[in-house]
Design a protein around this motif. Structure first.
Motif, PDB file in Angstrom:
ATOM      1  N   UNK A 204       0.852  -1.188   0.000  1.00  0.00           N
ATOM      2  CA  UNK A 204       0.000   0.000   0.000  1.00  0.00           C
ATOM      3  C   UNK A 204       0.887   1.237   0.000  1.00  0.00           C
ATOM      4  N   UNK A 205       0.814   1.986  -1.089  1.00  0.00           N
ATOM      5  CA  UNK A 205       1.532   3.257  -1.161  1.00  0.00           C
ATOM      6  C   UNK A 205       0.444   4.322  -1.336  1.00  0.00           C
ATOM      7  N   UNK A 206       0.466   5.090  -2.403  1.00  0.00           N
ATOM      8  CA  UNK A 206      -0.662   5.984  -2.675  1.00  0.00           C
ATOM      9  C   UNK A 206      -1.843   5.199  -3.221  1.00  0.00           C
ATOM     10  N   UNK A 207      -1.536   4.014  -3.794  1.00  0.00           N
ATOM     11  CA  UNK A 207      -2.548   3.091  -4.282  1.00  0.00           C
ATOM     12  C   UNK A 207      -2.019   1.684  -4.049  1.00  0.00           C
ATOM     13  N   UNK A 208      -2.884   0.669  -4.040  1.00  0.00           N
ATOM     14  CA  UNK A 208      -2.393  -0.699  -3.889  1.00  0.00           C
ATOM     15  C   UNK A 208      -1.527  -1.097  -5.082  1.00  0.00           C
ATOM     16  N   UNK A 209      -0.420  -1.757  -4.800  1.00  0.00           N
ATOM     17  CA  UNK A 209       0.508  -2.198  -5.835  1.00  0.00           C
ATOM     18  C   UNK A 209       0.647  -3.708  -5.754  1.00  0.00           C
ATOM     19  N   UNK A 210       0.394  -4.386  -6.880  1.00  0.00           N
ATOM     20  CA  UNK A 210       0.393  -5.831  -6.906  1.00  0.00           C
ATOM     21  C   UNK A 210       1.763  -6.398  -7.274  1.00  0.00           C
ATOM     22  N   UNK A 211       1.808  -7.711  -7.390  1.00  0.00           N
ATOM     23  CA  UNK A 211       3.021  -8.452  -7.744  1.00  0.00           C
ATOM     24  C   UNK A 211       3.688  -7.872  -8.986  1.00  0.00           C
ATOM     25  N   UNK A 212       4.998  -7.699  -8.889  1.00  0.00           N
ATOM     26  CA  UNK A 212       5.887  -7.181  -9.936  1.00  0.00           C
ATOM     27  C   UNK A 212       5.727  -5.685 -10.175  1.00  0.00           C
ATOM     28  N   UNK A 213       4.939  -5.001  -9.361  1.00  0.00           N
ATOM     29  CA  UNK A 213       4.956  -3.544  -9.386  1.00  0.00           C
ATOM     30  C   UNK A 213       6.306  -3.062  -8.858  1.00  0.00           C
ATOM     31  N   UNK A 214       6.684  -1.842  -9.237  1.00  0.00           N
ATOM     32  CA  UNK A 214       8.041  -1.367  -9.000  1.00  0.00           C
ATOM     33  C   UNK A 214       8.025   0.053  -8.447  1.00  0.00           C
ATOM     34  N   UNK A 215       8.917   0.314  -7.503  1.00  0.00           N
ATOM     35  CA  UNK A 215       9.011   1.626  -6.857  1.00  0.00           C
ATOM     36  C   UNK A 215      10.470   2.069  -6.876  1.00  0.00           C
ATOM     37  N   UNK A 216      10.712   3.337  -7.207  1.00  0.00           N
ATOM     38  CA  UNK A 216      12.050   3.918  -7.095  1.00  0.00           C
ATOM     39  C   UNK A 216      12.015   5.016  -6.048  1.00  0.00           C
ATOM     40  N   UNK A 217      13.005   5.011  -5.147  1.00  0.00           N
ATOM     41  CA  UNK A 217      13.126   6.020  -4.099  1.00  0.00           C
ATOM     42  C   UNK A 217      14.467   6.724  -4.286  1.00  0.00           C
ATOM     43  N   UNK A 225       7.730   4.026   5.627  1.00  0.00           N
ATOM     44  CA  UNK A 225       7.575   2.608   5.986  1.00  0.00           C
ATOM     45  C   UNK A 225       6.987   1.813   4.832  1.00  0.00           C
ATOM     46  N   UNK A 226       7.371   0.549   4.763  1.00  0.00           N
ATOM     47  CA  UNK A 226       6.804  -0.377   3.798  1.00  0.00           C
ATOM     48  C   UNK A 226       5.551  -0.980   4.421  1.00  0.00           C
ATOM     49  N   UNK A 227       4.410  -0.804   3.770  1.00  0.00           N
ATOM     50  CA  UNK A 227       3.124  -1.220   4.319  1.00  0.00           C
ATOM     51  C   UNK A 227       2.517  -2.321   3.461  1.00  0.00           C
ATOM     52  N   UNK A 228       2.257  -3.485   4.077  1.00  0.00           N
ATOM     53  CA  UNK A 228       1.648  -4.599   3.358  1.00  0.00           C
ATOM     54  C   UNK A 228       0.132  -4.474   3.360  1.00  0.00           C
ATOM     55  N   UNK A 229      -0.485  -5.061   2.337  1.00  0.00           N
ATOM     56  CA  UNK A 229      -1.935  -5.105   2.262  1.00  0.00           C
ATOM     57  C   UNK A 229      -2.510  -6.283   3.033  1.00  0.00           C
ATOM     58  N   UNK A 230      -3.740  -6.639   2.720  1.00  0.00           N
ATOM     59  CA  UNK A 230      -4.460  -7.672   3.484  1.00  0.00           C
ATOM     60  C   UNK A 230      -3.875  -9.066   3.304  1.00  0.00           C
ATOM     61  N   UNK A 231      -3.160  -9.296   2.211  1.00  0.00           N
ATOM     62  CA  UNK A 231      -2.576 -10.619   1.967  1.00  0.00           C
ATOM     63  C   UNK A 231      -1.115 -10.709   2.382  1.00  0.00           C
ATOM     64  N   UNK A 232      -0.548  -9.607   2.912  1.00  0.00           N
ATOM     65  CA  UNK A 232       0.878  -9.577   3.208  1.00  0.00           C
ATOM     66  C   UNK A 232       1.666  -9.181   1.970  1.00  0.00           C
ATOM     67  N   UNK A 233       2.981  -9.147   2.097  1.00  0.00           N
ATOM     68  CA  UNK A 233       3.835  -8.747   0.972  1.00  0.00           C
ATOM     69  C   UNK A 233       5.239  -9.291   1.159  1.00  0.00           C
ATOM     70  N   UNK A 234       5.871  -9.580   0.025  1.00  0.00           N
ATOM     71  CA  UNK A 234       7.282  -9.952  -0.009  1.00  0.00           C
ATOM     72  C   UNK A 234       7.949  -9.043  -1.030  1.00  0.00           C
ATOM     73  N   UNK A 235       8.896  -8.252  -0.568  1.00  0.00           N
ATOM     74  CA  UNK A 235       9.427  -7.150  -1.359  1.00  0.00           C
ATOM     75  C   UNK A 235      10.946  -7.202  -1.384  1.00  0.00           C
ATOM     76  N   UNK A 236      11.490  -7.077  -2.570  1.00  0.00           N
ATOM     77  CA  UNK A 236      12.934  -7.065  -2.784  1.00  0.00           C
ATOM     78  C   UNK A 236      13.416  -5.627  -2.833  1.00  0.00           C
ATOM     79  N   UNK A 237      14.383  -5.286  -1.985  1.00  0.00           N
ATOM     80  CA  UNK A 237      15.002  -3.958  -1.998  1.00  0.00           C
ATOM     81  C   UNK A 237      16.378  -4.065  -2.626  1.00  0.00           C
ATOM     82  N   UNK A 238      16.678  -3.157  -3.553  1.00  0.00           N
ATOM     83  CA  UNK A 238      17.978  -3.105  -4.208  1.00  0.00           C
ATOM     84  C   UNK A 238      18.492  -1.675  -4.138  1.00  0.00           C
ATOM     85  N   UNK A 239      19.602  -1.480  -3.452  1.00  0.00           N
ATOM     86  CA  UNK A 239      20.151  -0.141  -3.250  1.00  0.00           C
ATOM     87  C   UNK A 239      21.450   0.016  -4.028  1.00  0.00           C
TER      88      UNK A 239
END
Length: 254
Positions: A204-217, A225-239
């Motif tokens: 959950x960011x500004x909108x729900x983001x599903x599998x293989x959605x991508x975010x750049x910071x 904070x990284x916020x999971x939705x109702x099903x949970x989330x597994x997220x890969x961070x690459x810096x």
């Protein structure tokens, strides 16, 4: 600056670009574009869907990059690749060949700055154009995802380290969150930009983001904070690494 795009939106936009002949049909653009199309100096994330046993010869790029296997298997050089393998190389670091298995292989490339394209070692002058770099080649193969039931049983967020934090900021982690959980992310200021790739579940960011959605910071952005939705989330961070300071000209060193 935070840029987020859903997998659905990226595929819809890329389908239109492919129909217009702007990109090939096997390319899905998530964030940014090649410098020739206005992406110079901007972050870049795209997926290439390789056909079964397709091969890209040994090559390098002029910027640092991560690659993530999203589907299928294959190899990079002699090293085996499977779904959710993560590969990092510094700029001007050759690797390959990259070869898809008999069932095809799809991979996402992520860069803090766009690159004009591969420099194949078979091309005249390619080796001579290589410049000094740390020449890191990092690979973590076959990163598993937890089943929905396993995520639901988590009592707290779980963080798995893929590449430990280097002095220049390079690092990679996997965040596993149960339903509704949140977790702070590393401070973007310690590196040169972060990508977040949703391996499974919903963020959950500004909108729900599903599998293989991508975010750049961006490195100057305040960490959220990284916020999971109702099903949970597994997220890969690459810096990425912090940019190196410019070297003085020869006249300045005299």
């Amino acid at each position: 600056m935070i840029i987020a795009i859903s997998d659905t939106a990226a595929r819809q936009r890329s389908s239109q670009l492919a129909a217009g002949g702007v990109i090939p049909a096997n390319r899905i653009e998530y964030i940014g574009s090649r410098p020739a199309r206005g992406g110079a100096g901007q972050p870049q994330a795209f997926t290439i869907e390789m056909s079964p046993e397709q091969e890209f010869g040994p090559h390098y790029h002029t910027v640092d990059q991560y690659q993530v296997i999203l589907y299928g298997d294959g190899r990079i050089g002699r090293r085996e690749l499977s779904t959710y393998s993560v590969h990092y190389t510094d700029r001007y670091t050759s690797y390959g060949p990259l070869v898809a298995g008999s069932g095809a292989m799809h991979y996402m490339t992520l860069r803090a700055q766009a690159d004009p394209g591969p420099q194949y070692l078979s091309q005249p002058g390619a080796r001579e154009r290589m410049q000094p770099s740390k020449r890191r080649f990092l690979l973590k193969s076959g990163i598993p995802t937890l089943a929905a039931g396993e995520l639901a049983e988590l009592q707290a967020p779980r963080v798995d380290t893929l590449f430990p934090l280097y002095d220049d900021g390079v690092q990679s982690q996997v965040f596993r969150l149960g339903p509704g959980m949140s977790v702070p992310l590393p401070d973007p200021a310690q590196g040169g930009g972060q990508f977040l790739l949703i391996m499974d579940g919903e963020v959950l960011l500004d909108e729900p983001l599903e599998r293989h959605s991508t975010i750049f910071v961006a490195p100057g952005e305040q960490s959220r904070p990284l916020q999971a939705g109702e099903t949970g989330a597994q997220v890969l961070l690459m810096q990425f690494a912090k940019p190196e300071p410019p070297q003085p000209a020869a006249a300045d060193r005299a």
